[in-house]
Scaffold this active site. Structure first.
Site, PDB file in Angstrom:
ATOM      1  N   ASP A  87      -2.773 -13.302   8.539  1.00  0.00           N
ATOM      2  CA  ASP A  87      -3.201 -14.714   8.590  1.00  0.00           C
ATOM      3  C   ASP A  87      -2.024 -15.670   8.415  1.00  0.00           C
ATOM      4  O   ASP A  87      -2.145 -16.864   8.702  1.00  0.00           O
ATOM      5  CB  ASP A  87      -4.278 -14.984   7.528  1.00  0.00           C
ATOM      6  N   GLU A 107       1.972  -6.068  10.578  1.00  0.00           N
ATOM      7  CA  GLU A 107       0.503  -6.172  10.563  1.00  0.00           C
ATOM      8  C   GLU A 107      -0.040  -5.178  11.577  1.00  0.00           C
ATOM      9  O   GLU A 107       0.410  -5.137  12.716  1.00  0.00           O
ATOM     10  CB  GLU A 107       0.120  -7.623  10.914  1.00  0.00           C
ATOM     11  N   GLY A 139       1.874  -0.346   8.551  1.00  0.00           N
ATOM     12  CA  GLY A 139       2.877  -0.514   7.497  1.00  0.00           C
ATOM     13  C   GLY A 139       3.356   0.813   6.916  1.00  0.00           C
ATOM     14  O   GLY A 139       4.508   0.938   6.500  1.00  0.00           O
ATOM     15  N   ASP A 156       0.350  -7.321   1.271  1.00  0.00           N
ATOM     16  CA  ASP A 156      -0.724  -8.322   1.369  1.00  0.00           C
ATOM     17  C   ASP A 156      -1.835  -7.690   2.198  1.00  0.00           C
ATOM     18  O   ASP A 156      -2.037  -8.023   3.364  1.00  0.00           O
ATOM     19  CB  ASP A 156      -0.147  -9.571   2.064  1.00  0.00           C
ATOM     20  N   SER A 157      -2.517  -6.728   1.577  1.00  0.00           N
ATOM     21  CA  SER A 157      -3.402  -5.861   2.354  1.00  0.00           C
ATOM     22  C   SER A 157      -4.873  -6.192   2.166  1.00  0.00           C
ATOM     23  O   SER A 157      -5.248  -6.915   1.244  1.00  0.00           O
ATOM     24  CB  SER A 157      -3.195  -4.415   1.892  1.00  0.00           C
ATOM     25  N   PRO A 163      -7.631   1.543   7.348  1.00  0.00           N
ATOM     26  CA  PRO A 163      -6.173   1.607   7.526  1.00  0.00           C
ATOM     27  C   PRO A 163      -5.381   1.183   6.301  1.00  0.00           C
ATOM     28  O   PRO A 163      -4.199   1.488   6.173  1.00  0.00           O
ATOM     29  CB  PRO A 163      -5.920   0.639   8.691  1.00  0.00           C
TER      30      PRO A 163
HETATM   31  N1  SAM Z   1      -5.464 -11.912   1.221  1.00  0.00           N
HETATM   32  C1  SAM Z   1      -6.189 -10.832   1.673  1.00  0.00           C
HETATM   33  C2  SAM Z   1      -7.105 -10.140   0.733  1.00  0.00           C
HETATM   34  O1  SAM Z   1      -6.708  -9.716  -0.372  1.00  0.00           O
HETATM   35  O2  SAM Z   1      -8.277 -10.020   1.090  1.00  0.00           O
HETATM   36  C3  SAM Z   1      -5.455  -9.954   2.600  1.00  0.00           C
HETATM   37  C4  SAM Z   1      -5.252 -10.710   3.854  1.00  0.00           C
HETATM   38  S1  SAM Z   1      -4.521 -10.036   5.242  1.00  0.00           S
HETATM   39  C5  SAM Z   1      -5.621 -10.663   6.455  1.00  0.00           C
HETATM   40  C6  SAM Z   1      -4.788  -8.288   5.204  1.00  0.00           C
HETATM   41  C7  SAM Z   1      -4.290  -7.609   6.469  1.00  0.00           C
HETATM   42  O3  SAM Z   1      -3.841  -6.284   6.186  1.00  0.00           O
HETATM   43  C8  SAM Z   1      -5.336  -7.480   7.567  1.00  0.00           C
HETATM   44  O4  SAM Z   1      -5.056  -8.372   8.606  1.00  0.00           O
HETATM   45  C9  SAM Z   1      -5.223  -6.003   8.021  1.00  0.00           C
HETATM   46  O5  SAM Z   1      -5.287  -5.832   9.423  1.00  0.00           O
HETATM   47  C10 SAM Z   1      -3.872  -5.628   7.452  1.00  0.00           C
HETATM   48  N2  SAM Z   1      -3.687  -4.175   7.247  1.00  0.00           N
HETATM   49  C11 SAM Z   1      -4.596  -3.284   6.768  1.00  0.00           C
HETATM   50  N3  SAM Z   1      -4.054  -2.046   6.762  1.00  0.00           N
HETATM   51  C12 SAM Z   1      -2.779  -2.160   7.241  1.00  0.00           C
HETATM   52  C13 SAM Z   1      -1.726  -1.227   7.467  1.00  0.00           C
HETATM   53  N4  SAM Z   1      -1.865   0.084   7.207  1.00  0.00           N
HETATM   54  N5  SAM Z   1      -0.544  -1.707   7.958  1.00  0.00           N
HETATM   55  C14 SAM Z   1      -0.382  -3.026   8.227  1.00  0.00           C
HETATM   56  N6  SAM Z   1      -1.351  -3.950   8.031  1.00  0.00           N
HETATM   57  C15 SAM Z   1      -2.531  -3.522   7.543  1.00  0.00           C
END
Ligand code: SAM
Length: 276
Positions: A87, A107, A139, A156-157, A163
């Site tokens: 985001d 991401e 990641g 920031d996952s 995933p």
């Molecule tokens: N602030 C947030 C929360 O705590 O709910 C997290 C926001 S951010 C949108 C989280 C992002 O992590 C998502 O867009 C998701 O696609 C990404 N994500 C999940 N697993 C991942 C991975 N293995 N590698 C990279 N990004 C990943």
């Protein structure tokens, strides 16, 4: 008059509901269901797989706290890596630090980046900054395969499901440790101390066994489960609880202050007990 509501099932027994004006976007990407809703109380809201990720009204708490605590702890943060965070909210806060030269965002889901750019420009605008490099990739794989070293790595996952599951493991933290400079800092969002006790315990145990300094801190985030959120730091050199924050440059923020930097490490007894 018809009332529209969005409900997130935060646990098996607890739900969070808020009234919405309308649905701005929904789709199923290769990784998750993405929605952007316009809520009455929190403004626009990004939802992934039915779980609130961020909202216009309270995003600043999470994004400021996951960023400014580690960046102010480091003497001169220059190279930053964000894993997840599609985001762009964390990137927006990182770029407020004058020492930062480059930021890489890894991401897994390109659609989160694209949808955030289109519907949430108030949060995502920094993704277009020339200092930012966006890598659409898992990641976990990225950390294993890169040769670069970073001053700070921010996880920031999403929640530890699908995933993101591997982003909360010992092996992942251990690989991150190898990709940090000698003064490097890891910071991870580590969920709710009310609803995710076992996760917090395990993550803290793992990070403490890898890094000489491990600390947990808290912030209040109204749209996240239980409203109380935790972050865990692993640091090779700088202790976030003893840095002289008042001697640092100033930045614009709405939640983070130099006093909050110190007070967020003061933990309630029930949280301290998780870290023993
Ligand atoms: N602030 C947030 C929360 O705590 O709910 C997290 C926001 S951010 C949108 C989280 C992002 O992590 C998502 O867009 C998701 O696609 C990404 N994500 C999940 N697993 C991942 C991975 N293995 N590698 C990279 N990004 C990943």
């Amino acid at each position: 008059m018809i009332e529209l509501n969005f409900t997130e099932k935060q646990t098996k027994n607890v739900s969070f509901t808020c009234k919405i004006k309308r649905t701005l976007h929904t789709e199923k990407s290769s990784f998750q269901e993405i929605a952007v809703l316009e809520t009455i109380e929190f403004g626009k809201m990004l939802v992934l797989d039915g779980t609130v990720q961020t909202t216009i009204e309270d995003e600043f708490v999470y994004h400021e706290m996951i960023t400014h605590v580690p960046l102010y702890t480091h003497a001169e943060p220059k190279r930053i890596l964000v894993i997840g965070g599609g985001d762009g909210g964390t990137i927006k806060e990182i770029l407020k630090h004058p020492t930062v030269e480059s930021v890489e965002l890894v991401e897994i889901d390109e659609r989160v980046v694209q949808v955030s750019k289109k519907y949430l420009p108030e949060i995502s605008y920094a993704l277009n900054d020339p200092r930012v490099k966006i890598n659409i990739r898992d990641g976990i794989e990225h950390i294993k395969n890169i040769n670069t070293k970073y001053d700070i790595i921010i996880i920031d996952s999403t929640d530890p499901i699908g995933p993101a599951e591997g982003l909360f493991t010992y092996d992942f933290y251990s690989n991150i440790n190898k990709k940090l400079t000698d003064t490097g800092i890891l910071i991870a969002q580590t969920e709710s101390p009310f609803f995710n006790k076992e996760l917090i315990k395990n993550v803290f145990k793992n990070i403490s066994s890898i890094f000489p300094i491990a600390k947990l801190y808290l912030a209040n985030i109204p749209t996240y489960p239980s409203g109380l959120w935790s972050f865990t730091i692993g640091s090779k050199k700088y202790d976030p609880t003893v840095v002289n924050i008042s001697a640092k440059y100033d930045i614009n923020s709405k939640y983070y202050t130099k006093k909050i930097h110190n007070s967020c490490f003061v933990l309630p007894e029930f949280v301290k007990e998780l870290l023993i």
